[in-house]
Design a protein around this motif. Structure first.
Motif, PDB file in Angstrom:
ATOM      1  N   SER A 147      -5.051   1.669  -1.833  1.00 11.73           N
ATOM      2  CA  SER A 147      -5.826   1.537  -0.607  1.00 11.73           C
ATOM      3  C   SER A 147      -5.463   0.223   0.066  1.00 11.73           C
ATOM      4  O   SER A 147      -4.907  -0.683  -0.573  1.00 11.73           O
ATOM      5  CB  SER A 147      -7.326   1.557  -0.917  1.00 11.73           C
ATOM      6  OG  SER A 147      -7.696   0.374  -1.631  1.00 11.73           O
ATOM      7  N   ARG A 148      -5.768   0.107   1.324  1.00  6.06           N
ATOM      8  CA  ARG A 148      -5.418  -1.124   2.040  1.00  6.06           C
ATOM      9  C   ARG A 148      -6.111  -2.343   1.418  1.00  6.06           C
ATOM     10  O   ARG A 148      -5.520  -3.411   1.318  1.00  6.06           O
ATOM     11  CB  ARG A 148      -5.801  -0.986   3.514  1.00  6.06           C
ATOM     12  CG  ARG A 148      -5.170  -2.040   4.425  1.00  6.06           C
ATOM     13  CD  ARG A 148      -3.653  -1.985   4.340  1.00  6.06           C
ATOM     14  NE  ARG A 148      -3.025  -2.955   5.224  1.00  6.06           N
ATOM     15  CZ  ARG A 148      -2.607  -2.691   6.453  1.00  6.06           C
ATOM     16  NH1 ARG A 148      -2.760  -1.464   6.931  1.00  6.06           N
ATOM     17  NH2 ARG A 148      -2.048  -3.609   7.185  1.00  6.06           N
ATOM     18  N   ALA A 198       0.833  -1.203   0.000  1.00  6.45           N
ATOM     19  CA  ALA A 198       0.000   0.000   0.000  1.00  6.45           C
ATOM     20  C   ALA A 198       0.868   1.253   0.000  1.00  6.45           C
ATOM     21  O   ALA A 198       0.618   2.211  -0.745  1.00  6.45           O
ATOM     22  CB  ALA A 198      -0.928  -0.005   1.212  1.00  6.45           C
ATOM     23  N   ALA A 209      -4.335  -3.196  -1.859  1.00  9.07           N
ATOM     24  CA  ALA A 209      -3.023  -3.772  -1.564  1.00  9.07           C
ATOM     25  C   ALA A 209      -3.163  -5.207  -1.076  1.00  9.07           C
ATOM     26  O   ALA A 209      -2.381  -6.081  -1.462  1.00  9.07           O
ATOM     27  CB  ALA A 209      -2.309  -2.915  -0.515  1.00  9.07           C
TER      28      ALA A 209
END
Length: 298
Positions: free
Chosen positions: A101-102, A95, A105
């Protein structure tokens, strides 16, 4: 008692021969996230580090190439297990490196783990598509079998710090080659963390060696090295001048060269091309003997 504490910052190191040395040059460089914020200092590898990595890879080659294909598959599956256990760490690093974005990722990490498992499954199957019995006009058996090329220098692609990395490293080692990997200079942290996974799995030291630094600086000595058998130029997809320069250097000892494809989607089906690119074919002729009424004799 104060609750304030100083975080223990991670010291990233190279991975050569199963150990974690600093660069012999003592150089480091700052790694930043997609917004320019400092993440860590990474070691900047030198030409000497590259030569040391080749020595380690050559030393590991007989044992790794001599292992059974089934055993290599088991070892690589163990790497996938370790990656799964550190999924959150890799998601955070991807990320930061790629500005994702998490959730996106995490999807990249999942795809990388699945890609690793996919290649591990090919270990004892690639011979079925790369070898076989050949029809000949004569009383002979003619059999072709694939064998690993040797030491492969891999310049990891830019812009895909884990999935792209896995997509170029796994097909090299699953077939019995050993690798010297140059991580993406702008986003080396997932590659250096992958080295920690390899060190704590069952992969013998020297099978994969991970360097950080400039692909141009490290690619030249690796492409010209007389004990490197092949080069994957994935990092040069956007630099045709560097790709041509490294191809010329590689021609000196007739290395296999996998030319860079245009930067694409690493989530696409990888196919078997990268595995087959670093295989040699050994063909054996064997007389069938006389054929009589009582059957074959050998």
């Amino acid at each position: 008692m104060s609750t304030d504490r100083v975080n223990v910052l991670k010291t990233y190191k190279l991975y050569v021969g199963g150990k974690f040395p600093r660069s012999e040059s003592g150089r480091v460089y700052e790694v930043t996230d997609s917004k320019g914020n400092w993440l860590a200092n990474a070691p900047r590898s030198s030409r000497k580090d590259a030569r040391d990595a080749v020595v380690a890879a050559r030393k590991a080659f007989p044992g790794w190439s001599g292992a059974t294909a089934y055993n290599r598959g088991q070892v690589l599956y163990r790497v996938a297990e370790m990656l799964e256990g550190r999924r959150e760490q890799f998601a955070a690093e991807v990320a930061a490196a790629e500005g994702l974005s998490r959730a996106k990722a995490a999807a990249q990490v999942d795809a990388a783990i699945d890609r690793w498992v996919w290649y591990a499954g090919w270990s004892d199957k690639v011979a079925q598509i790369a070898g076989g019995a050949n029809p000949v006009a004569g009383p002979y058996f003619n059999l072709s079998t694939p064998e690993p090329t040797g030491v492969v220098a891999v310049l990891a692609p830019a812009g895909s710090s884990l999935l792209g990395l896995v997509s170029v490293v796994a097909p090299v080692i699953v077939t019995g080659n050993t690798a010297v990997v140059v991580a993406d200079e702008a986003a080396p942290l997932p590659a250096l963390s992958l080295a920690e996974v390899l060190a704590t799995s069952d992969v013998p030291g020297g099978v994969v060696n991970v360097l950080a630094g400039s692909a141009a600086e490290l690619g030249a000595p690796l492409a010209a090295h007389q004990d490197v058998n092949a080069v994957d130029l994935a990092a040069t997809a956007s630099d045709t001048g560097l790709a041509t320069e490294l191809e010329v250097a590689a021609a000196d000892n007739l290395k296999r060269v996998l030319r860079p494809a245009p930067a694409g989607d690493w989530t696409a089906d990888p196919g078997t091309g990268r595995m087959l690119a670093f295989l040699e074919t050994k063909t054996v002729w064997h007389p069938t003997g006389g054929l009589g009424a009582a059957g074959s004799s050998y």
